[in-house]
Structures are given as structure tokens and as C-alpha cells.
Scaffold this motif. Structure first.
Motif, PDB file in Angstrom:
ATOM      1  N   LEU A 140       0.721  -1.159  -0.287  1.00 40.40           N
ATOM      2  CA  LEU A 140      -0.150  -0.147  -0.217  1.00 40.40           C
ATOM      3  C   LEU A 140       0.847   1.390  -0.088  1.00 40.40           C
ATOM      4  CD1 LEU A 140      -2.626   1.053   0.563  1.00 40.40           C
ATOM      5  CD2 LEU A 140      -2.422   0.867   2.685  1.00 40.40           C
ATOM      6  N   THR A 194       0.698   5.245  -0.016  1.00 43.97           N
ATOM      7  CA  THR A 194       0.121   6.728   0.269  1.00 43.97           C
ATOM      8  C   THR A 194       0.836   7.867   0.071  1.00 43.97           C
ATOM      9  OG1 THR A 194       0.763   6.936   2.798  1.00 43.97           O
ATOM     10  CG2 THR A 194      -1.445   4.784   2.528  1.00 43.97           C
ATOM     11  N   VAL A 214      -6.735   3.154  -5.181  1.00 43.04           N
ATOM     12  CA  VAL A 214      -7.828   3.374  -4.377  1.00 43.04           C
ATOM     13  C   VAL A 214      -8.302   4.294  -3.993  1.00 43.04           C
ATOM     14  CG1 VAL A 214      -7.230   0.480  -4.411  1.00 43.04           C
ATOM     15  CG2 VAL A 214      -6.783   2.435  -2.973  1.00 43.04           C
ATOM     16  N   GLN A 215      -7.612   4.850  -4.032  1.00 40.47           N
ATOM     17  CA  GLN A 215      -8.177   6.766  -3.542  1.00 40.47           C
ATOM     18  C   GLN A 215      -7.549   7.506  -4.274  1.00 40.47           C
ATOM     19  OE1 GLN A 215      -8.426   6.913   0.782  1.00 40.47           O
ATOM     20  NE2 GLN A 215     -10.392   5.463   1.061  1.00 40.47           N
ATOM     21  N   VAL A 262      -3.899   6.852  -2.758  1.00 34.43           N
ATOM     22  CA  VAL A 262      -3.547   5.851  -1.832  1.00 34.43           C
ATOM     23  C   VAL A 262      -3.536   4.802  -3.167  1.00 34.43           C
ATOM     24  CG1 VAL A 262      -4.265   4.333  -0.517  1.00 34.43           C
ATOM     25  CG2 VAL A 262      -5.054   6.310   0.026  1.00 34.43           C
ATOM     26  N   GLU A 309      -2.550   0.723  -4.189  1.00 37.99           N
ATOM     27  CA  GLU A 309      -2.489  -0.853  -4.082  1.00 37.99           C
ATOM     28  C   GLU A 309      -1.589  -1.246  -5.308  1.00 37.99           C
ATOM     29  OE1 GLU A 309      -6.678  -1.464  -1.261  1.00 37.99           O
ATOM     30  OE2 GLU A 309      -5.880  -2.196  -2.783  1.00 37.99           O
ATOM     31  N   PHE A 351       5.013   2.956   2.349  1.00 40.87           N
ATOM     32  CA  PHE A 351       4.987   2.392   2.276  1.00 40.87           C
ATOM     33  C   PHE A 351       3.882   1.337   3.065  1.00 40.87           C
ATOM     34  CE2 PHE A 351       6.904   2.337  -2.291  1.00 40.87           C
ATOM     35  CZ  PHE A 351       7.334   3.658  -2.019  1.00 40.87           C
ATOM     36  N   TYR A 352       3.445   0.224   2.988  1.00 35.67           N
ATOM     37  CA  TYR A 352       3.039  -0.525   3.980  1.00 35.67           C
ATOM     38  C   TYR A 352       2.663  -1.476   3.647  1.00 35.67           C
ATOM     39  CZ  TYR A 352       0.665   3.282   6.038  1.00 35.67           C
ATOM     40  OH  TYR A 352       1.057   4.281   6.708  1.00 35.67           O
ATOM     41  N   ILE A 353       3.783  -2.541   3.513  1.00 39.90           N
ATOM     42  CA  ILE A 353       3.203  -4.411   3.093  1.00 39.90           C
ATOM     43  C   ILE A 353       2.612  -5.081   3.926  1.00 39.90           C
ATOM     44  CG2 ILE A 353       5.226  -6.170   2.783  1.00 39.90           C
ATOM     45  CD1 ILE A 353       6.084  -3.111   1.798  1.00 39.90           C
ATOM     46  N   LEU A 354       1.673  -5.264   3.061  1.00 42.14           N
ATOM     47  CA  LEU A 354       0.693  -6.311   3.350  1.00 42.14           C
ATOM     48  C   LEU A 354       0.829  -7.392   3.261  1.00 42.14           C
ATOM     49  CD1 LEU A 354      -2.215  -3.472   2.281  1.00 42.14           C
ATOM     50  CD2 LEU A 354      -2.197  -4.580   4.238  1.00 42.14           C
ATOM     51  N   ILE A 363      -7.922  -6.309   4.425  1.00 44.17           N
ATOM     52  CA  ILE A 363      -8.770  -5.162   3.834  1.00 44.17           C
ATOM     53  C   ILE A 363     -10.578  -5.046   3.479  1.00 44.17           C
ATOM     54  CG2 ILE A 363      -8.472  -3.593   1.771  1.00 44.17           C
ATOM     55  CD1 ILE A 363      -6.484  -4.748   0.418  1.00 44.17           C
ATOM     56  N   ASP A 404     -11.219   8.829   2.124  1.00 43.74           N
ATOM     57  CA  ASP A 404     -11.285  10.076   0.818  1.00 43.74           C
ATOM     58  C   ASP A 404     -12.196  10.625   1.505  1.00 43.74           C
ATOM     59  OD1 ASP A 404      -9.351  10.530  -0.753  1.00 43.74           O
ATOM     60  OD2 ASP A 404     -11.013   8.792  -2.356  1.00 43.74           O
ATOM     61  N   GLN A 427      -0.914  10.770   7.846  1.00 47.90           N
ATOM     62  CA  GLN A 427      -0.799  12.071   6.534  1.00 47.90           C
ATOM     63  C   GLN A 427      -2.416  12.571   6.653  1.00 47.90           C
ATOM     64  OE1 GLN A 427      -0.344   9.684   3.319  1.00 47.90           O
ATOM     65  NE2 GLN A 427       1.985  10.260   2.889  1.00 47.90           N
ATOM     66  N   PHE A 449     -10.215   0.287   5.743  1.00 43.51           N
ATOM     67  CA  PHE A 449      -9.171  -0.338   6.730  1.00 43.51           C
ATOM     68  C   PHE A 449      -8.506  -1.516   6.166  1.00 43.51           C
ATOM     69  CE2 PHE A 449     -12.137   1.532  10.260  1.00 43.51           C
ATOM     70  CZ  PHE A 449     -12.395   2.098  10.050  1.00 43.51           C
ATOM     71  N   TYR A 450      -6.822  -0.832   6.218  1.00 43.92           N
ATOM     72  CA  TYR A 450      -5.883  -1.946   6.426  1.00 43.92           C
ATOM     73  C   TYR A 450      -5.604  -2.994   7.231  1.00 43.92           C
ATOM     74  CZ  TYR A 450      -5.948  -0.018   1.603  1.00 43.92           C
ATOM     75  OH  TYR A 450      -6.164   0.484   0.488  1.00 43.92           O
ATOM     76  N   LYS A 478       7.104  -3.060   8.693  1.00 39.87           N
ATOM     77  CA  LYS A 478       5.978  -2.871   7.643  1.00 39.87           C
ATOM     78  C   LYS A 478       5.826  -2.009   6.958  1.00 39.87           C
ATOM     79  CE  LYS A 478       3.099  -7.519   8.891  1.00 39.87           C
ATOM     80  NZ  LYS A 478       2.295  -7.728   9.946  1.00 39.87           N
ATOM     81  N   ILE A 479       6.082  -0.469   7.488  1.00 34.76           N
ATOM     82  CA  ILE A 479       6.017   0.447   7.028  1.00 34.76           C
ATOM     83  C   ILE A 479       7.270   0.925   7.389  1.00 34.76           C
ATOM     84  CG2 ILE A 479       5.280   2.777   7.881  1.00 34.76           C
ATOM     85  CD1 ILE A 479       3.280   1.322  10.226  1.00 34.76           C
ATOM     86  N   GLU A 480       6.845   2.320   5.687  1.00 31.31           N
ATOM     87  CA  GLU A 480       8.390   2.707   5.278  1.00 31.31           C
ATOM     88  C   GLU A 480       8.079   4.493   4.972  1.00 31.31           C
ATOM     89  OE1 GLU A 480      12.795   2.091   3.409  1.00 31.31           O
ATOM     90  OE2 GLU A 480      11.612   0.979   2.898  1.00 31.31           O
TER      91      GLU A 480
END
Lengths: 96, 96
Positions: A4, A6, A34-35, A38, A40, A68-71, A79, B8, B35, B68-69, B78-80
Motif C-alpha cells: 500500500l 500513500t 483506490v483513493q 492511495v 495498492e 509504504f505499507y507491506i501487506l 482490507i 477519501d 498524513q 481499513f487495512y 512493514k512501514i517505510e
């Protein structure tokens, strides 16, 4: 895996709208919008590494924020969506 | 667990700015605003279920989009983040 992305950009700033359009175009090579800001993307680790380089070359790191979010692989049950289901084209225009 | 919430909203629409402010305020009870319309909340399953109800009562599902994630417990790797590190207050104003 699903990643993901953003992107917080001041579209009122000089070049902001153009940067968002370029980020969207790059992300759409790998997934969907998706937004409004945002995305994916489905990619492997090597593609993600390149995508990070490409996006960092587009954004203004003095003004913008990119996360960046690794899902992972089993992302479908992680989701949930409420409200309108919009599709954006690469220009950011709503498509119904 | 960490839950990422992306919202959004057409802030140009009647009431859009107010809805965003209310969503932000509710999310800030459980986490932080990373954000302009992206929130990271730490909550358990029961709190998340209530948060979904509360947020769906705030948004306009005819106009807005809320996602929602679920990032789980081991979310830190998992976040950068790239670019500016901004902190928003509940009103959406940038705080430096």
C-alpha cells in the motif's frame, strides 16, 4: 505481495498536481488507485525496490510525504472498504 | 494490532471538511494522523469493531470512501516513510 502506498502532496503547491499525476502513473504500472492518493500495488521485492527509487525521484521530499505499507501475500482478508467505490484514472479524474 | 485507516473525502463538498475533522478526532483516540487523511490506530478487535461503527456514522457513504487495512502486531518493519515528517493536530493543521 501487496504494497500500500500513500502519498501526501500539497497539490496547491507549484508542481504538486503534476507530481501526483506522475506518482499515480508509476503506481498504476503495478496496481490500482483506490483513493485519490492511495495506491495498492502487487509486486515482488525487486520490483518494490525499483518502485521506491522511481517514486522518490518524482516526489519533492522537502514538501511531500510518501509511505509504504507491506501487506504481504494474504492481504484480501486484511482490507475492508466502506462508502463509494470509485475508480480513478491516472489523471485523478473520477470514473463512474 | 495496528490498523491503517484511509479516508477519501471531498473536502470541497458541503460538510466534507467537518467530516474529516470528526474522523480525525475519532481516530486520534486510538492512534496518530500520519498524513492528511491517513491514520494509524492501535486497537484490539472489539475496539476496531466499535471504531468502524463510529466512523461509518460520521462519513457520508454516498460521497466518501473509507478503507481499513489490518497490519497486525509486527507492523514496525512493514512501514517505510520518505519525505517530510509532519505532525497534524486534530484540525488538520500542520504542526512543526
Amino acid at each position: 505481495m501487496l504494497v500500500l502506498i500513500t502519498y501526501d502532496v500539497a497539490t496547491s503547491s507549484a508542481g504538486g498536481t503534476k507530481r501526483l499525476r506522475r506518482v499515480a502513473k508509476k503506481c498504476l504500472d503495478h496496481g490500482q488507485r483506490v483513493q485519490h492518493s492511495v495506491f495498492e500495488c502487487v509486486c515482488d521485492a525487486a520490483t518494490l525496490a525499483q518502485l521506491k527509487i522511481d517514486l522518490r525521484n518524482i516526489i519533492d521530499e522537502e514538501q511531500d510525504s510518501l509511505r509504504f505499507y507491506i501487506l504481504g501475500k494474504n492481504y484480501r482478508q486484511k482490507i475492508e472498504h466502506f462508502g463509494v467505490k470509485e475508480s480513478y484514472d491516472v489523471e485523478g479524474t473520477l470514473m463512474f
